[in-house]
Scaffold this motif. Structure first.
Motif, mmCIF file in Angstrom:
data_model
loop_
_atom_site.group_PDB
_atom_site.id
_atom_site.type_symbol
_atom_site.label_atom_id
_atom_site.label_comp_id
_atom_site.label_asym_id
_atom_site.label_seq_id
_atom_site.Cartn_x
_atom_site.Cartn_y
_atom_site.Cartn_z
ATOM 1 N N SER A 52 -21.061 15.167 -42.620
ATOM 2 C CA SER A 52 -19.688 15.636 -42.750
ATOM 3 C C SER A 52 -18.794 14.555 -43.345
ATOM 4 O O SER A 52 -18.856 13.389 -42.944
ATOM 5 N N TYR A 53 -17.971 14.983 -44.285
ATOM 6 C CA TYR A 53 -16.929 14.121 -44.844
ATOM 7 C C TYR A 53 -15.548 14.701 -44.508
ATOM 8 O O TYR A 53 -14.558 14.409 -45.171
ATOM 9 N N GLU A 54 -15.487 15.494 -43.482
ATOM 10 C CA GLU A 54 -14.256 16.188 -43.131
ATOM 11 C C GLU A 54 -13.229 15.218 -42.518
ATOM 12 O O GLU A 54 -13.595 14.233 -41.875
ATOM 13 N N PHE A 55 -11.962 15.544 -42.716
ATOM 14 C CA PHE A 55 -10.885 14.842 -42.037
ATOM 15 C C PHE A 55 -10.518 15.652 -40.794
ATOM 16 O O PHE A 55 -10.119 16.816 -40.895
ATOM 17 N N SER A 56 -10.650 15.045 -39.615
ATOM 18 C CA SER A 56 -10.364 15.742 -38.364
ATOM 19 C C SER A 56 -8.962 15.400 -37.861
ATOM 20 O O SER A 56 -8.480 14.272 -38.031
ATOM 21 N N TRP A 57 -8.337 16.375 -37.227
ATOM 22 C CA TRP A 57 -6.990 16.212 -36.693
ATOM 23 C C TRP A 57 -6.916 16.812 -35.293
ATOM 24 O O TRP A 57 -7.657 17.744 -34.962
ATOM 25 N N ALA A 58 -6.045 16.248 -34.475
ATOM 26 C CA ALA A 58 -5.729 16.815 -33.169
ATOM 27 C C ALA A 58 -4.250 17.179 -33.161
ATOM 28 O O ALA A 58 -3.474 16.712 -34.009
ATOM 29 N N GLU A 59 -3.846 18.018 -32.206
ATOM 30 C CA GLU A 59 -2.461 18.445 -32.136
ATOM 31 C C GLU A 59 -1.941 18.298 -30.722
ATOM 32 O O GLU A 59 -2.623 18.639 -29.748
ATOM 33 N N HIS B 68 -9.431 8.578 -38.874
ATOM 34 C CA HIS B 68 -9.077 8.193 -40.237
ATOM 35 C C HIS B 68 -7.594 7.874 -40.294
ATOM 36 O O HIS B 68 -6.815 8.223 -39.378
ATOM 37 N N ASP B 69 -7.206 7.218 -41.336
ATOM 38 C CA ASP B 69 -5.810 6.824 -41.549
ATOM 39 C C ASP B 69 -5.133 7.883 -42.408
ATOM 40 O O ASP B 69 -5.528 8.113 -43.559
ATOM 41 N N ARG B 70 -4.106 8.525 -41.859
ATOM 42 C CA ARG B 70 -3.476 9.627 -42.605
ATOM 43 C C ARG B 70 -2.786 9.132 -43.875
ATOM 44 O O ARG B 70 -2.533 9.918 -44.795
ATOM 45 N N ASP B 71 -2.438 7.837 -43.903
ATOM 46 C CA ASP B 71 -1.728 7.290 -45.061
ATOM 47 C C ASP B 71 -2.673 6.780 -46.149
ATOM 48 O O ASP B 71 -2.207 6.290 -47.186
ATOM 49 N N HIS B 72 -3.970 6.876 -45.876
ATOM 50 C CA HIS B 72 -4.949 6.389 -46.867
ATOM 51 C C HIS B 72 -6.020 7.455 -47.029
ATOM 52 O O HIS B 72 -6.759 7.756 -46.084
ATOM 53 N N ARG B 73 -6.138 8.044 -48.221
ATOM 54 C CA ARG B 73 -7.063 9.158 -48.457
ATOM 55 C C ARG B 73 -8.131 8.734 -49.450
ATOM 56 O O ARG B 73 -8.032 9.023 -50.655
ATOM 57 N N PRO B 74 -9.158 8.012 -49.015
ATOM 58 C CA PRO B 74 -10.209 7.601 -49.951
ATOM 59 C C PRO B 74 -10.985 8.804 -50.473
ATOM 60 O O PRO B 74 -11.086 9.843 -49.822
ATOM 61 N N ARG B 75 -11.546 8.657 -51.659
ATOM 62 C CA ARG B 75 -12.373 9.708 -52.246
ATOM 63 C C ARG B 75 -13.653 9.890 -51.418
ATOM 64 O O ARG B 75 -14.067 8.971 -50.714
ATOM 65 N N ARG B 76 -14.235 11.057 -51.549
ATOM 66 C CA ARG B 76 -15.467 11.346 -50.803
ATOM 67 C C ARG B 76 -16.530 10.276 -51.052
ATOM 68 O O ARG B 76 -17.185 9.795 -50.122
ATOM 69 N N GLN B 77 -16.688 9.870 -52.329
ATOM 70 C CA GLN B 77 -17.746 8.914 -52.661
ATOM 71 C C GLN B 77 -17.446 7.508 -52.136
ATOM 72 O O GLN B 77 -18.318 6.646 -52.123
ATOM 73 N N ASP B 78 -16.215 7.300 -51.671
ATOM 74 C CA ASP B 78 -15.852 6.000 -51.119
ATOM 75 C C ASP B 78 -15.886 5.986 -49.595
ATOM 76 O O ASP B 78 -15.520 4.981 -48.975
ATOM 77 N N ARG B 79 -16.312 7.097 -48.985
ATOM 78 C CA ARG B 79 -16.336 7.176 -47.519
ATOM 79 C C ARG B 79 -17.768 7.272 -47.022
ATOM 80 O O ARG B 79 -18.639 7.845 -47.684
ATOM 81 N N PRO C 48 -20.349 8.963 -44.409
ATOM 82 C CA PRO C 48 -20.319 10.244 -43.702
ATOM 83 C C PRO C 48 -20.358 10.064 -42.197
ATOM 84 O O PRO C 48 -20.880 9.069 -41.682
ATOM 85 N N LEU C 49 -19.807 11.023 -41.502
ATOM 86 C CA LEU C 49 -20.039 11.196 -40.079
ATOM 87 C C LEU C 49 -21.052 12.327 -39.923
ATOM 88 O O LEU C 49 -21.398 13.017 -40.893
ATOM 89 N N PHE C 50 -21.531 12.540 -38.703
ATOM 90 C CA PHE C 50 -22.528 13.584 -38.479
ATOM 91 C C PHE C 50 -22.082 14.478 -37.332
ATOM 92 O O PHE C 50 -21.650 13.994 -36.284
ATOM 93 N N VAL C 51 -22.171 15.784 -37.551
ATOM 94 C CA VAL C 51 -21.768 16.775 -36.567
ATOM 95 C C VAL C 51 -23.028 17.383 -35.950
ATOM 96 O O VAL C 51 -23.876 17.937 -36.655
#
Length: 393
Positions: free
Chosen positions: A139-146, A156-167, A169-172
């Motif tokens: 997974s390369y998803e950006f997760s959020w809580a409310e 992840h840092d909401r103010d920094h959005r690296p490209r997929r190829q620069d991240r 992966p996490l695993f679900v």
């Protein structure tokens, strides 16, 4: 290791989200049978066990080749865990003198478990490379809580959005399967212990059936997912509808009101090849029509036409012929075929079938009714007798 590798599939009868979901068919195969099919096709698994408290689930599991361990009611209620079911199954096996070294815990709610990742997971545990391996999707998803209506970035840092190829992966965790050493599991009483590793599985096959919508999604996905399994049609008998299977489902009417239909000579050769191989063939039709009787006579096969209850007629014919229903392929195309499609081990439809019939099918042929569908079926049945199937029933 000298003990067995055992696949254990917990499947209780009291499903709340989707009642009886373990035996409702997905692509013509009950969910409780799908993990067992994968386990038998995987390398290194010696035995497939279904743990259940339910008589109907037990019967379905046995008909699809699994051994059954009967689970007591107190281990099948909402408070019981999957670990409880696996530990109980291991105790049952030990009481029968079965020595288990490695356990593959598979979930019936995951209908599309791929063979290769499961085989690799078993090999890693048996070789000592890992103590516990679980299936996960990349997974390369950006997760959020409310919280109180405000969203917060998680991991992840909401103010920094690296490209997929620069991240990285996490695993679900998919929940499809877990493979672990039996000794370590007994000590930990949990599926994760010691050196834990990931078995990567395709995201598109990582569906779980916990809701009615997920059940319908799995049924839609089944033809594509099962094409990867390359199922051959391994049966002892073939039963076909007539209109829409032997014909293109159209009819001409002359001035005397007589109907005329078009059939395929190629289909006739397919039926002949089945008969020569010793495979019984039955034509089963709702309508009483001399065209059906004459075609069956020409082909030299059994015929039952004018059958208002096709399912009952099929079951009676199979019983008389001493052929198990799970060893029969039934080919249909419309809603009046549903009872038969749901009764047999190999429900098959032709292209362009009614959506409900297609949803009940295990195999969708490539040739249309009246245009070689029966010949295609015959060739696939005969091929299964000369080439080993990927999953043994």
């Amino acid at each position: 290791m000298t003990g067995e590798t055992v696949a254990i599939i917990p499947a209780r009868g009291g499903s709340k989200g989707v009642p009886r979901k373990n035996i409702l068919r997905v692509g013509g195969i009950p969910p409780v049978a799908r993990p067992g099919r994968t386990a038998r096709a995987a390398d290194g698994i010696d035995r497939v066990i279904v743990s259940t408290d339910d008589d109907e689930i037990a019967g379905v599991a046995e008909s699809w080749g699994a051994e059954v361990v009967r689970r007591p009611a107190d281990l099948a209620d909402d408070a019981a865990t999957s670990e409880d079911a696996v530990l109980h199954a291991l105790e049952d096996l030990a009481s029968r003198g079965v020595v288990v070294d490695t356990v593959a815990f598979l979930q019936a709610t995951s209908p599309f478990i791929p063979v290769e990742p499961l085989s690799d997971a078993v090999a890693r545990v048996r070789s000592g490379d890992a103590d516990s391996v679980f299936s996960a999707r990349e997974s390369y998803e950006f997760s959020w809580a409310e919280d109180d209506g405000e969203a917060w970035a998680v991991g992840h840092d909401r103010d920094h959005r690296p490209r997929r190829q620069d991240r990285d992966p996490l695993f679900v965790e998919t929940g499809a399967f877990y493979v672990f050493r039996e000794e370590g599991f007994r000590a930990a009483r949990h599926r994760f212990f010691g050196r834990t590793a990931i078995a990567r599985v395709p995201a598109q096959l990582s569906i779980e059936i916990d809701t009615a919508d997920e059940l319908e999604a799995a049924r839609v996905l089944a033809p594509l997912a099962d094409a990867r399994q390359c199922d051959r049609i391994d049966v002892s008998a073939v039963v076909t509808d007539f209109d829409g299977v032997h014909t293109d489902d159209t009819a001409g009417v002359d001035e005397y009101g007589e109907e005329h239909v078009r059939v395929s000579r190629s289909d006739g050769m397919g039926v002949r090849l089945l008969r020569e191989a010793g495979i019984p063939v039955l034509i089963l039709s709702t309508e009483r029509n001399q065209v059906v009787a004459r075609r069956a006579e020409k082909l030299g096969v059994d015929v039952l036409h004018g059958q208002g209850d096709k399912r009952a007629a099929l079951i009676a014919w199979a019983r008389e012929a001493s052929i198990p229903l799970d060893r029969i392929a039934y080919v249909g195309n419309d809603v009046n075929d549903l009872g038969c499609l749901e009764a047999v081990g190999w429900p098959v439809v032709v292209p362009g079938s009614h959506p409900l019939a297609a949803a009940a099918a295990r195999i969708v042929l490539t040739r249309r009714g009246g245009n070689g569908a029966v010949r295609e079926l015959a060739e696939r049945v005969l091929a299964s007798r000369t080439t080993p199937t990927e999953g043994k029933r």
